[in-house]
Each structure stands twice: as C-alpha cells, then as structure tokens.
Design a protein around this motif. Structure first.
Motif, PDB file in Angstrom:
ATOM      1  N   VAL A 110       0.748   0.657   5.481  1.00  0.00           N
ATOM      2  CA  VAL A 110       1.472   1.278   4.367  1.00  0.00           C
ATOM      3  C   VAL A 110       2.914   0.774   4.348  1.00  0.00           C
ATOM      4  O   VAL A 110       3.568   0.695   5.393  1.00  0.00           O
ATOM      5  CB  VAL A 110       1.457   2.819   4.496  1.00  0.00           C
ATOM      6  N   ASP A 111       3.428   0.448   3.173  1.00  0.00           N
ATOM      7  CA  ASP A 111       4.832   0.056   3.082  1.00  0.00           C
ATOM      8  C   ASP A 111       5.630   0.987   2.169  1.00  0.00           C
ATOM      9  O   ASP A 111       6.858   0.891   2.104  1.00  0.00           O
ATOM     10  CB  ASP A 111       4.974  -1.390   2.616  1.00  0.00           C
ATOM     11  N   PHE A 164      -3.351   2.302  -3.200  1.00  0.00           N
ATOM     12  CA  PHE A 164      -2.804   3.493  -2.566  1.00  0.00           C
ATOM     13  C   PHE A 164      -3.919   4.220  -1.835  1.00  0.00           C
ATOM     14  O   PHE A 164      -5.110   3.985  -2.056  1.00  0.00           O
ATOM     15  CB  PHE A 164      -2.179   4.432  -3.615  1.00  0.00           C
ATOM     16  N   ARG A 165      -3.509   5.110  -0.951  1.00  0.00           N
ATOM     17  CA  ARG A 165      -4.460   6.023  -0.315  1.00  0.00           C
ATOM     18  C   ARG A 165      -3.841   7.407  -0.278  1.00  0.00           C
ATOM     19  O   ARG A 165      -2.609   7.560  -0.266  1.00  0.00           O
ATOM     20  CB  ARG A 165      -4.843   5.551   1.087  1.00  0.00           C
ATOM     21  N   MET A 208       0.836  -1.195   0.000  1.00  0.00           N
ATOM     22  CA  MET A 208       0.000   0.000   0.000  1.00  0.00           C
ATOM     23  C   MET A 208       0.876   1.252   0.000  1.00  0.00           C
ATOM     24  O   MET A 208       1.837   1.340   0.757  1.00  0.00           O
ATOM     25  CB  MET A 208      -0.921  -0.001   1.234  1.00  0.00           C
ATOM     26  N   ILE A 209       0.530   2.198  -0.853  1.00  0.00           N
ATOM     27  CA  ILE A 209       1.262   3.461  -0.963  1.00  0.00           C
ATOM     28  C   ILE A 209       0.450   4.564  -0.292  1.00  0.00           C
ATOM     29  O   ILE A 209      -0.769   4.651  -0.471  1.00  0.00           O
ATOM     30  CB  ILE A 209       1.489   3.831  -2.444  1.00  0.00           C
ATOM     31  N   LEU A 210       1.119   5.422   0.470  1.00  0.00           N
ATOM     32  CA  LEU A 210       0.481   6.630   0.995  1.00  0.00           C
ATOM     33  C   LEU A 210       1.034   7.821   0.228  1.00  0.00           C
ATOM     34  O   LEU A 210       2.253   8.031   0.170  1.00  0.00           O
ATOM     35  CB  LEU A 210       0.754   6.810   2.488  1.00  0.00           C
ATOM     36  N   LEU A 233      -0.528   5.842   8.249  1.00  0.00           N
ATOM     37  CA  LEU A 233       0.517   4.926   7.798  1.00  0.00           C
ATOM     38  C   LEU A 233       0.244   3.458   8.135  1.00  0.00           C
ATOM     39  O   LEU A 233       1.039   2.584   7.781  1.00  0.00           O
ATOM     40  CB  LEU A 233       1.864   5.342   8.395  1.00  0.00           C
ATOM     41  N   LEU A 252       5.879   5.278   0.843  1.00  0.00           N
ATOM     42  CA  LEU A 252       5.422   6.635   1.135  1.00  0.00           C
ATOM     43  C   LEU A 252       5.960   7.624   0.118  1.00  0.00           C
ATOM     44  O   LEU A 252       7.157   7.647  -0.177  1.00  0.00           O
ATOM     45  CB  LEU A 252       5.908   7.049   2.533  1.00  0.00           C
ATOM     46  N   VAL A 310       7.608   1.352   7.424  1.00  0.00           N
ATOM     47  CA  VAL A 310       7.520   1.598   5.986  1.00  0.00           C
ATOM     48  C   VAL A 310       8.839   1.182   5.345  1.00  0.00           C
ATOM     49  O   VAL A 310       9.920   1.444   5.890  1.00  0.00           O
ATOM     50  CB  VAL A 310       7.237   3.094   5.716  1.00  0.00           C
TER      51      VAL A 310
END
Length: 321
Positions: free
Chosen positions: A61-62, A26-27, A1-3, A58, A64, A96
């Motif tokens: 999330v891995d 992503f978020r 998952m991308i932030l 976060l 950023l 992350v």
C-alpha cells in the motif's frame, strides 16, 4: 494501492463505490470476512487494535484513508487516539507515501471528546514524517436518518440547539473529496474544512424532515443523557459541544468541496430527496439519545467527528460533531 479503513462506515461505503467505479486499485480493511464480501471488492481482515494485522493490511500500500469510530464515554484518553496513532506508525513502517485522514471540524487542544481526539491524532500525523491531508467535516446529514442527529422522541427532533445554524454535509461529498485526494499527486500538510452549501437551524431541518422540533434546555438535555447511564463528565462535555453549536460555531459555509471536486456539495433537500418517508420511520424507531457528528448530528462519522452515548462495551455510534 490504496487502503481504505472504515470501509463499511458512512463515508467508507461511498468511497469504496467511487474508487471501484474509477477502476483505481484499492483494498478495504474490514473486521471480518462477511463485511468484506458485502462490499464486493478486494478486502483484508484487520483491526486497529491488532498492530500485526495492520502491518499485514498495509503490504504493498502506498496511500491510506485513515478513518475510524468516534468518542466513547470512557475515562482517560479516547481509544480512537491510540488506534489511529498506531495505524500511522504502521503506515510509516510500511513506507506509505500519502495519508488522507478523516478528522473533525475545528480540532484543537481545548476541544472536547472526539474533536480533541482528532487534534491529538493530527499532531502525531504531522510529526510522523508522512505526507498527509486532513478532511475536517461538520456534522453528517446521514445522522438524521439514524437518530444520531439529535434527541428524538415521539417522532420529533429534540435537543439544546437554540437557533444556531449548522452547515451539515452529506457523507457522499466527504467521500468524493477523499477520492480526489487519494488519486492525485500527494500534497504536504493540507487541511480542508468541509461543509454543505448552506447553514440551517435544527427547526428548519425538522421542517424539511416533516417532523416536530423541540428546543431543549441544557438541563433537560442533561437529564435525558444521564438517564441513559452516561457519566457526568461525558454529559458535561457533550453539553459544551451543543452550546458551541447553538452559538453558531458550525455555521460557516466553505468552498472546499467545490474546490476539490469541481462541483457544489449536496443541499439538505437534495440529500433527503425521496427519503422523507424513511426518515420519519427511522425517527419512530429511535429511542432518545444524543448525536457526527456535536454525529451531535456528526461529532463523525463520522464525523464533527463522531460521538457515542452508548456504554463503552458496545460499538460506538457516529454522531454529529
């Protein structure tokens, strides 16, 4: 998952669209629900100044994308330094694995305003133990449509630019580079100097925008900035950035965009395309102010990084370098 932080900004909106089209999980980090709904993607409400909200954002999330506003005319350390360092600490605590930071061109301890601030942030990122990459763009082409690409008055492009050339870049290309890095295996300490495919003088840019150009003396520029109520030290730092620009410090053209994306970055002509009319209208609505850009167009989102000449109580503007 991308932030994605800075999701509603000049780069962020392009990146959100690119990730959505690629169907990558992503978020987006936004300051309020209305902004998230406007993006039409998964989002979380949070703020760099609220560490608890960053930790919450976060979760799971891995990867950023680290991006935020630019320099403000406030004494002492720039707020963006504290904000992004806090986000880096939160990312480390959240385990992350990969941080892609939007920085500024040529960050160094001897630089001024946002360029110096980005250097400070990068030092913290390097010491964090996280795997990272840094995108270091020149000024943003977009700033010429917001009035942040220089001093504007009577539908003219004005500033102490001299004949210095600048390899302005389209924020679309910065976002494309970020998307590539965020969706491939993590690297370790990679730096990418991002530019457009050509270096133009501001007189040439004004001609492309079909507006007059006037080269201001440093004294004329200083008077205009001080008339806006900016502190003397901030004006002096801005003028140093303009002087560097006029001397050609932002003229180098790199291949980083092509190296990352496999295609050439957009030219200024390709960027403005059908927007010459809207560009003139944007300039007509803009009062004199300094731009990612040095906002100067981009000191970014901006931008080089971002500069703002607005009072600190108001939201900062991405400027050119």
């Amino acid at each position: 998952m991308i932030l994605v932080t800075g999701a509603t900004g000049t780069i962020g909106r392009h990146l959100v669209r690119a990730l959505a089209e690629a169907e990558v999980p992503f978020r987006a980090l936004v300051r309020d629900t209305s902004q998230g709904k406007e993006l039409d993607c998964e989002f979380v409400v949070g703020d760099f100044d609220d560490p608890a909200s960053m930790m919450s954002a976060l979760k799971g999330v891995d990867r950023l994308l680290l991006n935020s506003g630019g320099a403000l005319p406030v004494a002492g350390q720039q707020p963006m330094v504290r904000q992004q360092m806090s986000a880096i600490d939160a990312a480390r605590a959240a385990e992350v694995s990969w941080v892609v930071k939007v920085s500024a061109g040529q960050p160094s301890p001897d630089a001024k305003l946002s360029v110096r601030a980005h250097w400070e942030i990068e030092q913290h990122l390097k010491a964090s133990g996280l795997r990272w990459a840094s995108l270091q763009p020149t000024g943003y082409m977009q700033n010429f449509f917001t009035g942040e690409g220089g001093f504007t008055h009577s539908s003219a492009l004005e500033g102490p630019y001299g004949t210095g050339r600048v390899a302005y870049i389209d924020a679309y290309d910065i976002a494309a580079c970020a998307a590539v890095l965020l969706t491939r295996p993590p690297g370790s300490g990679e730096t990418y100097a991002l530019t457009g495919p050509e270096a133009l003088t501001h007189e040439e840019i004004a001609a492309k925008l079909d507006i007059p150009f006037r080269d201001l003396t440093p004294q004329e520029a200083a008077e205009g900035l001080r008339a806006q109520g900016l502190p003397g030290w901030f004006v002096d730092d801005l003028l140093r950035l303009y002087a560097a620009m006029a001397a050609g410090a932002m003229s180098e053209v790199t291949t980083a965009v092509r190296d990352l994306t496999g295609r050439a970055p957009r030219t200024f002509d390709e960027f403005i395309g059908e927007r010459v009319g809207p560009a003139r209208q944007a300039v007509d609505r803009t009062r004199p102010r300094a731009s990612r850009g040095p906002g100067l167009a981009g000191q970014t989102g901006g931008n080089r990084g971002c500069l703002s000449t607005r009072p600190p109580a108001r939201k900062e503007l991405p400027a050119a370098r």
